[in-house]
Design a protein around this motif. Structure first.
Motif, short mmCIF file in Angstrom:
data_model
loop_
_atom_site.label_atom_id
_atom_site.label_comp_id
_atom_site.label_asym_id
_atom_site.label_seq_id
_atom_site.Cartn_x
_atom_site.Cartn_y
_atom_site.Cartn_z
N ARG A 62 -10.71 57.60 -7.17
CA ARG A 62 -10.20 59.28 -6.89
C ARG A 62 -9.48 58.80 -5.51
N LYS A 63 -8.11 58.90 -5.33
CA LYS A 63 -8.03 59.34 -4.35
C LYS A 63 -7.11 61.21 -4.21
N GLU A 64 -7.05 62.16 -2.95
CA GLU A 64 -6.37 62.81 -2.69
C GLU A 64 -5.70 62.62 -1.44
N ILE A 65 -3.94 62.53 -1.92
CA ILE A 65 -2.79 62.36 -0.86
C ILE A 65 -2.09 63.01 -0.61
N LYS A 66 -1.88 63.41 0.73
CA LYS A 66 -1.00 64.55 1.15
C LYS A 66 0.08 64.05 1.18
N LEU A 67 1.03 64.46 0.78
CA LEU A 67 2.47 64.12 1.14
C LEU A 67 3.38 64.73 2.11
#
Ligand code: GCU
Length: 398
Positions: free
Chosen positions: A79-84
């Motif tokens: 699982r990843k959380e990626i900030k754009l």
């Protein structure tokens, strides 16, 4: 407000605007003519009269991996959380994307992308996901709803079928608020902040903002080693199903487009005037559409387009249209018919499109380049819908 029609016998006789006759009156007989001549006309009409223009590309676009969990979903997923983050004209806008990728796969896998209504934390039963989804005042819209919409996302099942899945909250791209100035808290503000609200709504809309967000999520996945962005699939429920159709129309990288209960201004044919209408939509959700749509309130026969045009813009890529039996507001039959009528464009490509001319019984999957099902039950997106989406992806995408 005109009373809602739910009576099939009151559906008026109608003629649909043609897909395969160009604006100069000439007939479109080949896939080449469709792509070169007719498709741009149709896309342009839908921009002008319905959904407006997607925001441009920003001057800079960065992504930052905020968290990685190697043993997510009982050690079946990463699982990843990626900030754009996007910057333009000295302003910036960010949102957070949640991504699940199956573990123990040999190579990159196809990925589903979709926006969520209430925040990333609401899509999953994992309680350590960062809450997202903020209104125009910057407050979380659903701080206490963690896991509540897991049934719409079923990440564990998606992972089991060997697909990755990415989501972000639509409010964080364009807060879903009908106030005329809510766009100033959206991604559009990076580009058009000098305009008046009135000027803005002649060309900018929440639905185009959300569709843009889906394309940027796909950009952000480009360097993920376990995700195959050449096999990206876009899905959306209800207003977000209108959005997924529009995202598929604008970004050909979406190889499979899913419209789940998208209804009026999604897959449903307007000229049936069954269930929700343009009159209702522009009253309650003016920010989803360009002001030009107001001209057609109670004047469906005068629309220069109908919604089979929206579906046809994804041809020859697979599209699945899903309805629910109790969701008459979204007009299941009208949703089926747009897929059926869009199929003539698929035939230009040597494909069949929808493999039937008869609306199937409830709970039957009709599978072709244009697929359809009518799930027994309410307006929602649940496992029964997803199984069809997985089967179609297995057949056409994997
Ligand atoms: C309302 C709206 C629909 C929309 C739905 C949703 O019911 O009238 O057009 O699809 O909200 O997005 O849930």
């Amino acid at each position: 407000m005109t009373p809602t029609n739910y009576d099939e016998s009151k559906v008026p006789a109608y003629t649909l605007p043609p897909l395969l006759i160009a604006e100069d009156g000439s007939k479109i007989t080949t896939a080449f003519e469709w792509v070169q001549k007719r498709r741009p006309q149709i896309l342009n009409t839908l921009k002008k009269e319905l959904f407006g223009e997607l925001p441009p590309r920003p001057e800079t676009f960065t992504k930052e991996v905020v968290s990685v969990k190697e043993d997510a979903l009982n050690n079946t997923a990463i699982r990843k959380e990626i900030k754009l983050t996007f910057t333009n004209n000295g302003k910036s806008h960010s949102f957070l994307m949640l991504l699940y990728i199956p573990k123990n796969v040999s190579g990159p896998v196809p990925v589903y992308l979709g926006l969520n209504f209430k925040g990333n934390h609401v899509t999953t039963l994992e309680t350590d996901v960062i809450p997202t989804g903020r209104n125009t005042a910057g407050e979380l819209v659903e701080p206490d709803a963690a896991g509540e919409q897991d049934r719409r996302w079923i990440f564990a099942d998606t992972i089991k079928r060997g697909y990755a899945s990415a989501t972000a909250c639509y409010h964080d791209i364009y807060p879903d608020d009908k106030e005329a100035d809510s766009w100033r808290k959206s991604v559009y503000n990076l580009f058009f902040s000098e305009e008046t609200d009135e000027q803005f709504h002649t060309h900018g809309t929440a639905i185009s903002g959300w569709a843009w967000g889906l394309s940027r999520m796909l950009d952000a996945l480009e360097n993920e080693p376990l995700v195959d962005t050449k096999k990206a699939m876009v899905h959306g429920h209800s207003r977000l199903g209108k959005t997924s159709l529009w995202a598929g129309a604008n970004d050909p990288r979406f190889r499979f487009v899913v419209s789940n209960d998208s209804g009026c201004n999604g897959a449903a044919i307007h000229r049936r005037v069954f269930g929700e209408t343009i009159e209702v939509m522009v009253h309650y959700f003016p920010h989803w559409f360009v002001t030009s749509l107001n001209k057609y309130v109670c004047k469906e026969p005068e629309l220069p387009f109908d919604q089979h045009w929206l579906v046809a813009l994804s041809a020859p890529r697979p599209v699945c249209i899903a309805s629910a039996s109790e969701d008459l507001w979204a007009d299941p039959k009208g949703e089926f018919l747009s897929g059926y009528h869009a199929s003539e464009v698929y035939r230009l490509f040597g494909a069949q499109g929808m493999p039937t001319d008869t609306m199937p019984e409830a709970d039957q999957y009709v599978t072709g380049e244009v697929s359809y099902h009518l799930r027994t039950g309410k307006h929602d997106q649940v496992l029964f819908d997803w199984i069809h989406y997985f089967d179609i992806a297995d057949k056409f995408i994997r």
